[in-house]
Design a protein around this motif. Structure first.
Motif, PDB file in Angstrom:
ATOM      1  N   CYS A  56     -71.783  25.083  30.393  1.00 28.73           N
ATOM      2  CA  CYS A  56     -71.852  25.225  29.323  1.00 28.73           C
ATOM      3  C   CYS A  56     -71.069  26.120  28.205  1.00 28.73           C
ATOM      4  O   CYS A  56     -70.846  25.599  26.817  1.00 28.73           O
ATOM      5  CB  CYS A  56     -73.197  25.730  28.564  1.00 28.73           C
ATOM      6  N   HIS A  87     -76.519  30.742  33.543  1.00 25.34           N
ATOM      7  CA  HIS A  87     -76.332  29.496  33.387  1.00 25.34           C
ATOM      8  C   HIS A  87     -77.776  28.581  33.918  1.00 25.34           C
ATOM      9  O   HIS A  87     -77.766  29.429  35.384  1.00 25.34           O
ATOM     10  CB  HIS A  87     -75.142  29.110  34.272  1.00 25.34           C
ATOM     11  N   GLU A  88     -78.501  27.631  33.517  1.00 29.73           N
ATOM     12  CA  GLU A  88     -79.699  27.862  34.066  1.00 29.73           C
ATOM     13  C   GLU A  88     -79.931  27.326  35.813  1.00 29.73           C
ATOM     14  O   GLU A  88     -81.045  28.036  35.964  1.00 29.73           O
ATOM     15  CB  GLU A  88     -80.340  25.885  33.155  1.00 29.73           C
ATOM     16  N   CYS A 124     -75.884  28.385  26.636  1.00 33.08           N
ATOM     17  CA  CYS A 124     -77.105  27.667  27.349  1.00 33.08           C
ATOM     18  C   CYS A 124     -78.155  28.412  26.952  1.00 33.08           C
ATOM     19  O   CYS A 124     -78.273  29.043  27.110  1.00 33.08           O
ATOM     20  CB  CYS A 124     -76.454  28.060  28.537  1.00 33.08           C
ATOM     21  N   ASP A 125     -79.094  27.471  28.174  1.00 31.52           N
ATOM     22  CA  ASP A 125     -80.645  28.122  27.165  1.00 31.52           C
ATOM     23  C   ASP A 125     -80.968  29.500  27.381  1.00 31.52           C
ATOM     24  O   ASP A 125     -81.061  29.885  25.789  1.00 31.52           O
ATOM     25  CB  ASP A 125     -81.644  27.697  28.107  1.00 31.52           C
ATOM     26  N   THR A 196     -73.398  21.818  25.800  1.00 35.64           N
ATOM     27  CA  THR A 196     -74.867  22.643  26.203  1.00 35.64           C
ATOM     28  C   THR A 196     -75.484  21.385  26.842  1.00 35.64           C
ATOM     29  O   THR A 196     -74.934  20.083  26.074  1.00 35.64           O
ATOM     30  CB  THR A 196     -75.786  23.492  25.600  1.00 35.64           C
ATOM     31  N   CYS A 197     -77.244  21.026  27.306  1.00 37.57           N
ATOM     32  CA  CYS A 197     -77.946  20.092  28.043  1.00 37.57           C
ATOM     33  C   CYS A 197     -77.509  19.020  26.326  1.00 37.57           C
ATOM     34  O   CYS A 197     -78.100  19.801  24.837  1.00 37.57           O
ATOM     35  CB  CYS A 197     -78.206  20.005  28.353  1.00 37.57           C
ATOM     36  N   ALA A 203     -81.975  24.192  24.973  1.00 39.78           N
ATOM     37  CA  ALA A 203     -80.296  24.968  24.410  1.00 39.78           C
ATOM     38  C   ALA A 203     -80.047  24.523  22.838  1.00 39.78           C
ATOM     39  O   ALA A 203     -80.162  25.190  21.969  1.00 39.78           O
ATOM     40  CB  ALA A 203     -78.813  24.685  25.486  1.00 39.78           C
TER      41      ALA A 203
HETATM   42 FE1  FES Z   1     -76.499  25.056  29.892  1.00 38.82          FE
HETATM   43 FE2  FES Z   1     -78.539  22.586  30.185  1.00 38.82          FE
HETATM   44  S1  FES Z   1     -77.183  23.953  31.482  1.00 38.82           S
HETATM   45  S2  FES Z   1     -77.419  24.246  28.507  1.00 38.82           S
END
Ligand code: FES
Length: 578
Positions: A56, A87-88, A124-125, A196-197, A203
């Motif tokens: 991300c 990172h998630e 990222c989140d 990002t997602c 995010a």
């Molecule tokens: Fe990084 Fe979704 S894993 S924004």
């Protein structure tokens, strides 16, 4: 309190002789090749959150170059410095467990090193809230730059996006609708670019509400990560950081109660991630502002969901960018916003909206009169099962389950869930209520995104797509379903969730905002006497984990560490004031 000293003179290392401290600092920084002229410029720190584990943030190095260009064009000296990145999918046990560590790192590095302003690069989140929490506490002029969303992928002519479609296809695989070859093919298409997602996950939500809060330059939330416009945004952020340093425009002047109300309103209108409530509570807590969950629920009653993005709708972030980005939403929301809130542009939110190019016909952002979801996209529940509150994202849930009474099928922990959910002998029916305990802030620990309990395989194979699920965990903003989250107090500290047993009846009544365990008070009192706190694990006794377990607050207070939040002097959203 903000330092009156500038540049290299800020925050000198303590040797008991300030002039010597400055002399020594300059001697060492000159080893980087800087001239005295460069060292006299406003110094702009740039957080480097790049990591080989964080796709991300893959573009962070080129964003840093663009920010540096902007800083230098505006007469400043850019200096990048590393911070933790998260990172998630690469944070054990969960990224939330480490968010506060990143916030502390950011705060202390901003404070420890000389900088007149800082550009916060995240995406990222957890990185955006962590950076903003740290910057708010350090209170040095700051501006947020996000890495931007990924582009969409495709599979057999269908658009795909992380991670709503990750979950959808995994659900289909579990139900036996697609085979291993196909799920592997999908796996390679879900995250097709840096960024990002690209659905309305955490995010995207955090990017949008950060822009709405005024901590990001207008237009910054939605530009895809790989577009050249993203680089121009970075350059502009660098240039603006130099002006922020000169104006001494610190976060406390921007992250005000009005700004948090705008952020909460935007969260509701975009159909955003429930995680943002926890992050906003943590960010606001750094400034002595509390989030009033019941008032937030009332705010939801007159805030429609306007944005047609997955997981609740059809589109992706690149479509929202093409539809005009955040300002297209803010224009619709304008009558409900605090337009006099100051932003990093030095102008108010209302002035920024006025300065944006006029809107055009598009089908991603609906007009206020024709919303996707009329009101209450996120609802706050109370009742004997959640005296401190619980959350449900109604906009992503099944309408027919919003009033439901069912038999509890209880999982005592994440391990128990993993061991039994697909057991063919599990006694479970489609109208039962799945309950997960010990997945809250202290329980898991770190309140993982485990609230999206999978539909038991034997029911999934019969076509069951949704069930009422209840836990003290969080849920990814990319997920969907009739899922009650953030039950407070959590079960690991003896909240009523800890007392639920298999076969109990639970009533969910979202229209009346109730969540009730239909067990008599006398029986609950007897169970409470028998309740024993889960036994501490060996790893709980030392290091960061001990600090976390000893001091993390509950979800309604943002899961921050209790010693990092300021004393709350005001609660938002406030009633009626425009
Ligand atoms: Fe990084 Fe979704 S894993 S924004």
């Amino acid at each position: 309190m903000t330092s009156k000293k500038r540049g290299m003179r800020r925050g000198l290392t303590a040797y008991g002789d300030e002039e010597f401290s400055l002399f020594l600092r300059k001697a060492f920084i000159k080893a980087m090749g800087y001239t005295d002229d460069a060292l006299e410029r406003p110094i702009i720190g740039i957080t480097n959150t790049f990591s080989g584990y964080n796709a991300c943030h893959r573009t962070v190095p080129e964003l840093i170059e663009a920010v540096k260009r902007g800083v230098m064009l505006a007469g400043g000296l850019p200096i990048e410095f590393p911070t933790i990145t998260l990172h998630e999918s690469f944070a054990h046990p969960t990224s939330m467990y480490l968010r506060n560590l990143m916030a502390i790192d950011t705060e202390e590095m901003i404070r420890a090193q000389p900088m007149d302003a800082v550009v916060l690069i995240g995406g990222c989140d957890k990185t955006v809230p962590a950076l903003l929490m740290g910057a708010a506490s350090a209170n040095v002029p700051a501006i947020m730059l996000v890495t931007g969303p990924m582009l969409t992928g495709d599979h057999k002519g269908e658009r795909l996006g992380a991670c709503t479609d990750c979950r959808r296809f995994w659900g289909r695989f579990r139900a036996g609708e697609i085979d291993e070859q196909e799920i592997n093919a999908v796996n390679a298409k879900l995250a097709p670019s840096a960024g990002t997602c690209m659905v309305m996950g955490t995010a995207s939500t955090m990017a949008l509400i950060t822009e709405a809060m005024g901590m990001m330059l207008p237009g910054g939330a939605c530009i895809p990560a790989v577009m050249s416009e993203r680089m121009r945004q970075a350059e502009a952020s660098g240039a603006r950081a130099v002006a922020l340093a000169r104006e001494r425009l610190t976060p406390d002047k921007i992250m005000t109660p009005d700004a948090f109300e705008n952020a909460l309103r935007t969260l509701l209108a975009v159909g955003g991630s429930t995680n943002a409530i926890v992050h906003l509570a943590a960010m606001a807590g750094r400034l002595g502002i509390g989030i009033d969950l019941d008032a937030f629920d009332r705010m939801g009653q007159d805030t429609p969901v306007l944005v047609d993005l997955k997981p609740t709708g059809q589109h992706y972030m690149e479509d929202l960018e093409k539809a005009g980005g955040l300002v297209a939403i803010l224009r619709e929301l304008r009558p409900l916003l605090k337009t006099r809130a100051l932003t990093v542009t030095g102008k108010t939110l209302g002035q920024n909206i006025d300065a944006a190019a006029p809107g055009w016909k598009q089908d991603v952002v609906r007009p206020l009169k024709n919303p996707i979801f009329k009101a209450g996209g996120i609802a706050v529940l109370r009742g004997n099962l959640a005296p401190g509150g619980a959350i449900i994202k109604q906009a992503a849930a099944s309408a027919e389950l919003m009033t439901h009474t069912g038999r509890a099928v209880v999982f005592e922990s994440l391990e128990d869930l993993a061991a039994r959910i697909d057991d063919p002998k599990l006694d479970v029916h489609a109208d039962d209520v799945l309950v997960l305990k010990n997945a809250g802030p202290k329980g898991a620990p770190g309140m993982p995104e485990a609230g999206y309990l999978p539909i038991p395989k034997k029911l999934a194979q019969k076509g069951v797509k949704d069930m009422v699920r209840i836990s003290d965990a969080r849920m990814s903003g990319t997920a969907f379903g009739s899922i009650v989250l953030h039950v407070t107090p959590e079960s690991a500290v003896g909240g009523p969730l800890a007392l639920v047993r298999n076969g109990d009846r639970i009533r969910l009544d979202v229209p009346n905002r109730r969540l009730e365990l239909l067990v008599s008070e006398a029986e609950l009192a007897a169970r409470r006497k028998l309740w024993k706190q889960p036994r501490p694990r060996k790893a709980d006794a030392r290091g960061y984990r001990k600090l976390f377990l000893d001091t993390v607050t509950q979800a309604d207070q943002g899961c921050d560490f209790d010693f990092l939040a300021e004393r709350c002097t005001i609660r938002v959203p406030r009633a009626s004031r425009k």
